[in-house]
Design a protein around this motif. Structure first.
Motif, PDB file in Angstrom:
ATOM      1  N   ARG A  43     -50.289  -9.649  10.066  1.00  0.00           N
ATOM      2  CA  ARG A  43     -50.935  -8.738   9.137  1.00  0.00           C
ATOM      3  C   ARG A  43     -50.761  -9.241   7.701  1.00  0.00           C
ATOM      4  NH1 ARG A  43     -48.291  -3.149   9.448  1.00  0.00           N
ATOM      5  NH2 ARG A  43     -46.834  -4.091   7.953  1.00  0.00           N
ATOM      6  N   GLU A  44     -51.790  -9.081   6.915  1.00  0.00           N
ATOM      7  CA  GLU A  44     -51.783  -9.543   5.518  1.00  0.00           C
ATOM      8  C   GLU A  44     -51.962  -8.361   4.575  1.00  0.00           C
ATOM      9  OE1 GLU A  44     -54.964 -12.233   4.560  1.00  0.00           O
ATOM     10  OE2 GLU A  44     -53.991 -12.943   2.722  1.00  0.00           O
ATOM     11  N   PHE A  45     -51.174  -8.346   3.562  1.00  0.00           N
ATOM     12  CA  PHE A  45     -51.234  -7.328   2.516  1.00  0.00           C
ATOM     13  C   PHE A  45     -52.317  -7.775   1.542  1.00  0.00           C
ATOM     14  CE2 PHE A  45     -50.081  -3.794   0.258  1.00  0.00           C
ATOM     15  CZ  PHE A  45     -49.213  -3.924  -0.814  1.00  0.00           C
ATOM     16  N   VAL A  46     -53.460  -7.169   1.588  1.00  0.00           N
ATOM     17  CA  VAL A  46     -54.625  -7.685   0.889  1.00  0.00           C
ATOM     18  C   VAL A  46     -54.712  -7.188  -0.544  1.00  0.00           C
ATOM     19  CG1 VAL A  46     -57.140  -7.815   0.873  1.00  0.00           C
ATOM     20  CG2 VAL A  46     -55.901  -7.927   3.046  1.00  0.00           C
ATOM     21  N   ALA A  47     -54.719  -5.854  -0.707  1.00  0.00           N
ATOM     22  CA  ALA A  47     -54.943  -5.319  -2.047  1.00  0.00           C
ATOM     23  C   ALA A  47     -54.479  -3.873  -2.125  1.00  0.00           C
ATOM     24  CB  ALA A  47     -56.425  -5.399  -2.422  1.00  0.00           C
ATOM     25  N   PRO A  48     -53.422  -3.584  -2.892  1.00  0.00           N
ATOM     26  CA  PRO A  48     -53.006  -2.207  -3.135  1.00  0.00           C
ATOM     27  C   PRO A  48     -53.379  -1.763  -4.548  1.00  0.00           C
ATOM     28  CG  PRO A  48     -51.168  -3.654  -3.511  1.00  0.00           C
ATOM     29  CD  PRO A  48     -52.365  -4.534  -3.212  1.00  0.00           C
ATOM     30  N   ILE A  49     -53.298  -0.465  -4.763  1.00  0.00           N
ATOM     31  CA  ILE A  49     -53.577   0.108  -6.078  1.00  0.00           C
ATOM     32  C   ILE A  49     -52.628   1.272  -6.290  1.00  0.00           C
ATOM     33  CG2 ILE A  49     -55.393   1.624  -5.146  1.00  0.00           C
ATOM     34  CD1 ILE A  49     -56.926   1.177  -7.791  1.00  0.00           C
ATOM     35  N   THR A  50     -52.102   1.396  -7.491  1.00  0.00           N
ATOM     36  CA  THR A  50     -51.180   2.489  -7.772  1.00  0.00           C
ATOM     37  C   THR A  50     -51.902   3.829  -7.800  1.00  0.00           C
ATOM     38  OG1 THR A  50     -51.459   2.016 -10.130  1.00  0.00           O
ATOM     39  CG2 THR A  50     -49.499   1.107  -9.038  1.00  0.00           C
ATOM     40  N   TRP A  51     -51.134   4.909  -7.802  1.00  0.00           N
ATOM     41  CA  TRP A  51     -51.707   6.246  -7.768  1.00  0.00           C
ATOM     42  C   TRP A  51     -52.614   6.491  -8.965  1.00  0.00           C
ATOM     43  CZ3 TRP A  51     -50.836   9.749 -11.681  1.00  0.00           C
ATOM     44  CH2 TRP A  51     -49.836   9.396 -12.604  1.00  0.00           C
ATOM     45  N   SER A  52     -52.274   5.889 -10.114  1.00  0.00           N
ATOM     46  CA  SER A  52     -53.078   6.082 -11.326  1.00  0.00           C
ATOM     47  C   SER A  52     -54.293   5.176 -11.373  1.00  0.00           C
ATOM     48  CB  SER A  52     -52.213   5.808 -12.553  1.00  0.00           C
ATOM     49  OG  SER A  52     -51.819   4.439 -12.567  1.00  0.00           O
ATOM     50  N   GLY A  53     -54.290   4.162 -10.529  1.00  0.00           N
ATOM     51  CA  GLY A  53     -55.384   3.195 -10.575  1.00  0.00           C
ATOM     52  C   GLY A  53     -55.202   2.118 -11.617  1.00  0.00           C
ATOM     53  N   GLU A  54     -54.088   2.169 -12.336  1.00  0.00           N
ATOM     54  CA  GLU A  54     -53.902   1.234 -13.448  1.00  0.00           C
ATOM     55  C   GLU A  54     -53.433  -0.138 -12.990  1.00  0.00           C
ATOM     56  OE1 GLU A  54     -52.777   4.484 -16.966  1.00  0.00           O
ATOM     57  OE2 GLU A  54     -51.280   3.067 -16.221  1.00  0.00           O
ATOM     58  N   THR A  55     -52.762  -0.194 -11.871  1.00  0.00           N
ATOM     59  CA  THR A  55     -52.192  -1.463 -11.421  1.00  0.00           C
ATOM     60  C   THR A  55     -52.719  -1.817 -10.041  1.00  0.00           C
ATOM     61  OG1 THR A  55     -50.174  -1.025 -12.670  1.00  0.00           O
ATOM     62  CG2 THR A  55     -50.060  -2.737 -10.967  1.00  0.00           C
ATOM     63  N   THR A  56     -53.110  -3.056  -9.902  1.00  0.00           N
ATOM     64  CA  THR A  56     -53.577  -3.561  -8.615  1.00  0.00           C
ATOM     65  C   THR A  56     -52.912  -4.905  -8.333  1.00  0.00           C
ATOM     66  OG1 THR A  56     -55.463  -4.666  -9.663  1.00  0.00           O
ATOM     67  CG2 THR A  56     -55.835  -2.435  -8.832  1.00  0.00           C
ATOM     68  N   TYR A  57     -53.018  -5.308  -7.110  1.00  0.00           N
ATOM     69  CA  TYR A  57     -52.492  -6.605  -6.687  1.00  0.00           C
ATOM     70  C   TYR A  57     -53.485  -7.178  -5.681  1.00  0.00           C
ATOM     71  CZ  TYR A  57     -49.999  -9.760  -3.592  1.00  0.00           C
ATOM     72  OH  TYR A  57     -49.652 -10.835  -2.821  1.00  0.00           O
ATOM     73  N   LYS A  63     -58.293 -13.182  -4.111  1.00  0.00           N
ATOM     74  CA  LYS A  63     -58.348 -13.018  -5.567  1.00  0.00           C
ATOM     75  C   LYS A  63     -59.648 -13.566  -6.119  1.00  0.00           C
ATOM     76  CE  LYS A  63     -54.283 -13.333  -7.137  1.00  0.00           C
ATOM     77  NZ  LYS A  63     -52.967 -13.854  -7.575  1.00  0.00           N
ATOM     78  N   GLY A  64     -60.292 -12.762  -6.959  1.00  0.00           N
ATOM     79  CA  GLY A  64     -61.550 -13.175  -7.547  1.00  0.00           C
ATOM     80  C   GLY A  64     -62.761 -12.805  -6.720  1.00  0.00           C
ATOM     81  N   ARG A  65     -62.534 -12.361  -5.485  1.00  0.00           N
ATOM     82  CA  ARG A  65     -63.657 -12.001  -4.606  1.00  0.00           C
ATOM     83  C   ARG A  65     -63.628 -10.531  -4.216  1.00  0.00           C
ATOM     84  NH1 ARG A  65     -63.864 -14.092   0.297  1.00  0.00           N
ATOM     85  NH2 ARG A  65     -61.616 -14.419   0.514  1.00  0.00           N
ATOM     86  N   PHE A  66     -62.434  -9.966  -4.083  1.00  0.00           N
ATOM     87  CA  PHE A  66     -62.286  -8.571  -3.675  1.00  0.00           C
ATOM     88  C   PHE A  66     -61.839  -7.736  -4.870  1.00  0.00           C
ATOM     89  CE2 PHE A  66     -61.170  -9.248   1.134  1.00  0.00           C
ATOM     90  CZ  PHE A  66     -62.285 -10.062   1.260  1.00  0.00           C
ATOM     91  N   THR A  67     -62.302  -6.488  -4.905  1.00  0.00           N
ATOM     92  CA  THR A  67     -61.891  -5.556  -5.941  1.00  0.00           C
ATOM     93  C   THR A  67     -61.575  -4.208  -5.320  1.00  0.00           C
ATOM     94  OG1 THR A  67     -63.348  -6.646  -7.547  1.00  0.00           O
ATOM     95  CG2 THR A  67     -62.525  -4.454  -8.108  1.00  0.00           C
ATOM     96  N   ILE A  68     -60.373  -3.724  -5.579  1.00  0.00           N
ATOM     97  CA  ILE A  68     -59.969  -2.416  -5.075  1.00  0.00           C
ATOM     98  C   ILE A  68     -60.130  -1.380  -6.186  1.00  0.00           C
ATOM     99  CG2 ILE A  68     -57.522  -2.766  -5.650  1.00  0.00           C
ATOM    100  CD1 ILE A  68     -56.844  -1.157  -3.100  1.00  0.00           C
ATOM    101  N   SER A  69     -60.531  -0.181  -5.809  1.00  0.00           N
ATOM    102  CA  SER A  69     -60.658   0.908  -6.766  1.00  0.00           C
ATOM    103  C   SER A  69     -60.416   2.216  -6.016  1.00  0.00           C
ATOM    104  CB  SER A  69     -62.044   0.903  -7.425  1.00  0.00           C
ATOM    105  OG  SER A  69     -63.060   1.066  -6.442  1.00  0.00           O
ATOM    106  N   ARG A  70     -60.302   3.291  -6.778  1.00  0.00           N
ATOM    107  CA  ARG A  70     -60.094   4.588  -6.154  1.00  0.00           C
ATOM    108  C   ARG A  70     -60.719   5.658  -7.014  1.00  0.00           C
ATOM    109  NH1 ARG A  70     -53.975   5.617  -5.443  1.00  0.00           N
ATOM    110  NH2 ARG A  70     -54.814   7.570  -4.589  1.00  0.00           N
TER     111      ARG A  70
END
Length: 122
Positions: A43-57, A63-70
């Motif tokens: 399993r790969e940890f692809v992209a998380p986002i904090t509760w506020s949406g301010e921080t992503t990984y 990287k550069g192809r995927f974008t996480i949002s909430r």
């Protein structure tokens, strides 16, 4: 309580948008993230986002192809562009069990939803 959707079959270079919707409770105060698992691979940890949406990984592989949002309520999205055959996997969303955590550690994501299959043809 978490349901991923938006997967499907796409040609290399194409795009998909995944959604993960929570039901029966709100997750606006929790970090959320996307994982994936390809056949025969870990399993790969692809992209998380904090509760506020301010921080992503982003994993280096996306990287550069995927974008996480909430939407800061019950839904997290992942826009996947320029898809490659190696992106083929079952994609899962998950959430942290602790509110307002600012760090994004893979081990903290303990509540999982059902996955959605993404298949990228060459």
């Amino acid at each position: 309580q978490l349901q991923a959707s938006g997967g499907g079959l796409v040609q290399a270079g194409g795009s998909l948008r995944l959604s993960c919707e929570a039901s029966r409770r709100t997750f606006g105060s929790y970090a959320m993230g996307w994982f994936r698992q390809a056949p025969g691979k870990e399993r790969e940890f692809v992209a998380p986002i904090t509760w506020s949406g301010e921080t992503t990984y982003y994993a280096d592989s996306v990287k550069g192809r995927f974008t996480i949002s909430r939407d800061n309520a019950n839904t997290v999205f992942m826009q996947m562009n320029n898809l490659k055959p190696e992106d083929t996997a079952v994609y899962y969303c998950a959430t942290d069990a602790v509110k307002y955590r600012s760090a994004l550690n893979e081990a903290d994501f303990t509540l999982w939803g059902q996955g959605t299959l993404v298949t990228v043809s060459s």
